[in-house]
Write a protein that holds these residues in place. Structure first.
Motif, PDB file in Angstrom:
ATOM      1  N   ALA A  37       0.823  -1.209   0.000  1.00  0.00           N
ATOM      2  CA  ALA A  37       0.000   0.000   0.000  1.00  0.00           C
ATOM      3  C   ALA A  37       0.859   1.261   0.000  1.00  0.00           C
ATOM      4  CB  ALA A  37      -0.928   0.000   1.205  1.00  0.00           C
ATOM      5  N   GLY A  38       2.180   1.087   0.051  1.00  0.00           N
ATOM      6  CA  GLY A  38       3.085   2.224   0.014  1.00  0.00           C
ATOM      7  C   GLY A  38       3.298   2.894   1.364  1.00  0.00           C
ATOM      8  N   GLU A  39       2.892   2.238   2.412  1.00  0.00           N
ATOM      9  CA  GLU A  39       3.076   2.803   3.743  1.00  0.00           C
ATOM     10  C   GLU A  39       4.475   2.502   4.262  1.00  0.00           C
ATOM     11  OE1 GLU A  39       0.020   1.195   6.223  1.00  0.00           O
ATOM     12  OE2 GLU A  39      -1.574   1.858   4.896  1.00  0.00           O
ATOM     13  N   GLU A  40       5.024   3.427   5.039  1.00  0.00           N
ATOM     14  CA  GLU A  40       6.292   3.180   5.705  1.00  0.00           C
ATOM     15  C   GLU A  40       6.006   2.434   6.995  1.00  0.00           C
ATOM     16  OE1 GLU A  40       9.609   5.964   6.754  1.00  0.00           O
ATOM     17  OE2 GLU A  40       8.962   6.786   4.824  1.00  0.00           O
ATOM     18  N   VAL A  41       6.746   1.384   7.234  1.00  0.00           N
ATOM     19  CA  VAL A  41       6.466   0.524   8.375  1.00  0.00           C
ATOM     20  C   VAL A  41       7.665   0.491   9.314  1.00  0.00           C
ATOM     21  CG1 VAL A  41       5.865  -1.813   9.081  1.00  0.00           C
ATOM     22  CG2 VAL A  41       4.985  -0.910   6.935  1.00  0.00           C
ATOM     23  N   GLU A  42       7.423   0.786  10.573  1.00  0.00           N
ATOM     24  CA  GLU A  42       8.424   0.648  11.633  1.00  0.00           C
ATOM     25  C   GLU A  42       7.956  -0.476  12.544  1.00  0.00           C
ATOM     26  OE1 GLU A  42      11.451   1.913  12.803  1.00  0.00           O
ATOM     27  OE2 GLU A  42      11.506   2.717  10.786  1.00  0.00           O
ATOM     28  N   PRO A  43       8.719  -1.558  12.658  1.00  0.00           N
ATOM     29  CA  PRO A  43       8.287  -2.637  13.549  1.00  0.00           C
ATOM     30  C   PRO A  43       8.344  -2.201  15.016  1.00  0.00           C
ATOM     31  CG  PRO A  43      10.414  -3.149  12.573  1.00  0.00           C
ATOM     32  CD  PRO A  43       9.945  -1.879  11.950  1.00  0.00           C
ATOM     33  N   HIS A  44       7.355  -2.626  15.768  1.00  0.00           N
ATOM     34  CA  HIS A  44       7.287  -2.346  17.201  1.00  0.00           C
ATOM     35  C   HIS A  44       7.174  -3.668  17.941  1.00  0.00           C
ATOM     36  CE1 HIS A  44       6.694   1.901  16.389  1.00  0.00           C
ATOM     37  NE2 HIS A  44       5.779   1.562  15.499  1.00  0.00           N
ATOM     38  N   GLY A  45       8.089  -3.936  18.813  1.00  0.00           N
ATOM     39  CA  GLY A  45       8.038  -5.158  19.611  1.00  0.00           C
ATOM     40  C   GLY A  45       8.725  -6.327  18.938  1.00  0.00           C
ATOM     41  N   PRO A  46       8.926  -7.388  19.689  1.00  0.00           N
ATOM     42  CA  PRO A  46       9.696  -8.534  19.184  1.00  0.00           C
ATOM     43  C   PRO A  46       9.013  -9.308  18.061  1.00  0.00           C
ATOM     44  CG  PRO A  46       8.824  -9.004  21.368  1.00  0.00           C
ATOM     45  CD  PRO A  46       8.542  -7.563  21.091  1.00  0.00           C
TER      46      PRO A  46
END
Length: 62
Positions: A37-46
């Protein structure tokens, strides 16, 4: 009695591992959908971090 406790502990570990793997798989799908979808993703948590690492590895190996 001790054998029953050990069998229960082994089954519990198996279920926890299967549950964790399922959570990672679902998170990988969600991350892939976000990326498409073109979103920037920052992982949160393990769980999200592990899913992002596996997704990155899948892209490298293709």
């Amino acid at each position: 009695m001790a054998e029953q406790v050990l069998a229960h502990a082994a089954g519990s570990t198996c279920r926890k591992t299967a549950h964790a793997e399922a959570m990672i798989a679902v998170t990988m799908i969600r991350l892939m959908a976000s990326l498409l979808a073109g979103e920037e993703v920052e992982p949160h948590g393990p769980i999200e971090t592990e899913a992002a690492c596996r997704l990155a590895d899948d892209f490298k190996n293709q």
